[in-house]
Design a protein around this motif. Structure first.
Motif, mmCIF file in Angstrom:
data_model
loop_
_atom_site.group_PDB
_atom_site.id
_atom_site.type_symbol
_atom_site.label_atom_id
_atom_site.label_comp_id
_atom_site.label_asym_id
_atom_site.label_seq_id
_atom_site.Cartn_x
_atom_site.Cartn_y
_atom_site.Cartn_z
ATOM 1 N N LEU A 4 0.840 -1.206 0.000
ATOM 2 C CA LEU A 4 0.000 0.000 0.000
ATOM 3 C C LEU A 4 0.874 1.253 0.000
ATOM 4 C CD1 LEU A 4 -2.797 1.206 0.055
ATOM 5 C CD2 LEU A 4 -2.774 1.031 2.536
ATOM 6 N N LEU A 5 1.943 1.248 0.777
ATOM 7 C CA LEU A 5 2.878 2.378 0.801
ATOM 8 C C LEU A 5 3.530 2.546 -0.567
ATOM 9 C CD1 LEU A 5 4.424 4.608 2.299
ATOM 10 C CD2 LEU A 5 6.057 2.863 3.023
ATOM 11 N N LEU A 6 3.927 1.451 -1.169
ATOM 12 C CA LEU A 6 4.565 1.503 -2.484
ATOM 13 C C LEU A 6 3.631 2.104 -3.542
ATOM 14 C CD1 LEU A 6 7.212 0.875 -3.844
ATOM 15 C CD2 LEU A 6 6.398 -1.422 -4.290
ATOM 16 N N GLU A 7 2.325 1.880 -3.393
ATOM 17 C CA GLU A 7 1.351 2.448 -4.338
ATOM 18 C C GLU A 7 1.292 3.969 -4.272
ATOM 19 O OE1 GLU A 7 -2.615 0.903 -4.449
ATOM 20 O OE2 GLU A 7 -1.889 -1.128 -4.090
ATOM 21 N N VAL A 8 1.533 4.550 -3.102
ATOM 22 C CA VAL A 8 1.400 6.008 -2.955
ATOM 23 C C VAL A 8 2.721 6.751 -3.093
ATOM 24 C CG1 VAL A 8 -0.700 5.872 -1.584
ATOM 25 C CG2 VAL A 8 1.515 5.942 -0.445
ATOM 26 N N LEU A 9 3.837 6.037 -2.998
ATOM 27 C CA LEU A 9 5.141 6.689 -3.145
ATOM 28 C C LEU A 9 5.388 7.053 -4.601
ATOM 29 C CD1 LEU A 9 7.495 4.533 -0.888
ATOM 30 C CD2 LEU A 9 6.582 6.806 -0.413
ATOM 31 N N ALA A 10 6.067 8.179 -4.810
ATOM 32 C CA ALA A 10 6.411 8.616 -6.162
ATOM 33 C C ALA A 10 7.778 9.281 -6.137
ATOM 34 C CB ALA A 10 5.371 9.583 -6.690
ATOM 35 N N CYS A 11 8.423 9.302 -7.263
ATOM 36 C CA CYS A 11 9.728 9.949 -7.395
ATOM 37 C C CYS A 11 9.585 11.437 -7.054
ATOM 38 C CB CYS A 11 10.234 9.773 -8.826
ATOM 39 S SG CYS A 11 11.860 10.508 -9.107
ATOM 40 N N VAL A 36 17.773 5.923 -8.236
ATOM 41 C CA VAL A 36 17.666 4.872 -7.231
ATOM 42 C C VAL A 36 17.795 5.511 -5.855
ATOM 43 C CG1 VAL A 36 18.652 2.719 -6.380
ATOM 44 C CG2 VAL A 36 18.672 3.211 -8.838
ATOM 45 N N PHE A 37 16.799 5.264 -5.003
ATOM 46 C CA PHE A 37 16.755 5.827 -3.663
ATOM 47 C C PHE A 37 16.935 4.727 -2.627
ATOM 48 C CE2 PHE A 37 14.203 8.454 -6.461
ATOM 49 C CZ PHE A 37 14.673 9.729 -6.180
ATOM 50 N N PRO A 38 17.691 4.999 -1.567
ATOM 51 C CA PRO A 38 17.906 3.984 -0.530
ATOM 52 C C PRO A 38 16.681 3.832 0.377
ATOM 53 C CG PRO A 38 18.987 6.019 0.110
ATOM 54 C CD PRO A 38 18.434 6.236 -1.282
ATOM 55 N N VAL A 39 16.565 2.654 0.964
ATOM 56 C CA VAL A 39 15.589 2.396 2.018
ATOM 57 C C VAL A 39 16.426 2.034 3.242
ATOM 58 C CG1 VAL A 39 13.695 0.939 2.812
ATOM 59 C CG2 VAL A 39 13.841 1.601 0.399
ATOM 60 N N ARG A 40 16.356 2.870 4.266
ATOM 61 C CA ARG A 40 17.167 2.672 5.478
ATOM 62 C C ARG A 40 16.252 2.362 6.652
ATOM 63 N NH1 ARG A 40 20.291 7.934 4.005
ATOM 64 N NH2 ARG A 40 21.710 7.118 2.422
ATOM 65 N N ASP A 41 16.526 1.241 7.310
ATOM 66 C CA ASP A 41 15.720 0.809 8.459
ATOM 67 C C ASP A 41 14.230 0.767 8.127
ATOM 68 O OD1 ASP A 41 18.020 0.597 10.100
ATOM 69 O OD2 ASP A 41 17.926 2.748 10.526
ATOM 70 N N GLY A 42 13.916 0.365 6.886
ATOM 71 C CA GLY A 42 12.536 0.238 6.457
ATOM 72 C C GLY A 42 11.880 1.529 6.012
ATOM 73 N N LEU A 43 12.630 2.640 6.035
ATOM 74 C CA LEU A 43 12.076 3.935 5.647
ATOM 75 C C LEU A 43 12.683 4.408 4.334
ATOM 76 C CD1 LEU A 43 12.245 5.689 9.111
ATOM 77 C CD2 LEU A 43 10.239 4.698 8.027
ATOM 78 N N PRO A 44 11.861 4.743 3.339
ATOM 79 C CA PRO A 44 12.386 5.249 2.074
ATOM 80 C C PRO A 44 12.967 6.650 2.249
ATOM 81 C CG PRO A 44 9.993 5.144 2.018
ATOM 82 C CD PRO A 44 10.417 4.600 3.327
ATOM 83 N N VAL A 45 14.141 6.864 1.679
ATOM 84 C CA VAL A 45 14.793 8.171 1.720
ATOM 85 C C VAL A 45 14.651 8.780 0.328
ATOM 86 C CG1 VAL A 45 16.927 9.418 2.212
ATOM 87 C CG2 VAL A 45 16.411 7.307 3.457
ATOM 88 N N LEU A 46 13.588 9.557 0.148
ATOM 89 C CA LEU A 46 13.258 10.104 -1.172
ATOM 90 C C LEU A 46 13.756 11.540 -1.313
ATOM 91 C CD1 LEU A 46 9.675 8.637 -1.609
ATOM 92 C CD2 LEU A 46 11.839 7.781 -2.522
ATOM 93 N N LEU A 47 15.032 11.708 -1.113
ATOM 94 C CA LEU A 47 15.679 13.008 -1.268
ATOM 95 C C LEU A 47 16.591 12.945 -2.489
ATOM 96 C CD1 LEU A 47 16.701 13.574 2.451
ATOM 97 C CD2 LEU A 47 14.767 14.600 1.249
ATOM 98 N N LEU A 48 16.513 13.937 -3.355
ATOM 99 C CA LEU A 48 17.341 13.934 -4.548
ATOM 100 C C LEU A 48 18.822 13.958 -4.216
ATOM 101 C CD1 LEU A 48 15.257 16.288 -6.866
ATOM 102 C CD2 LEU A 48 15.441 13.801 -6.961
#
Length: 53
Positions: A4-11, A36-48
């Motif tokens: 569900l989280l993956l459905e709402v996440l966007a670049c 490509v964005f890292p996922v750290r400790d289960g949290l997506p880091v969506l920073l350019l």
């Protein structure tokens, strides 16, 4: 990653394309620009500034 989280996440780039999750690498990849964005400790880091290239 929760589907569900993956459905709402966007670049965060201007096209805001969907992302795909690589469980083994713990990364999210933009389906449009290929960033490509890292996922750290289960949290997506969506920073350019944090893009893995």
């Amino acid at each position: 990653m929760d589907p569900l989280l993956l459905e709402v996440l966007a670049c965060p780039a201007e096209d805001h394309a969907p992302l795909t999750f690589d469980d083994q690498a713990q990364t999210l990849t933009c389906t449009s620009c290929g960033r490509v964005f890292p996922v750290r400790d289960g949290l997506p880091v969506l920073l350019l500034d944090e893009v893995i290239q």
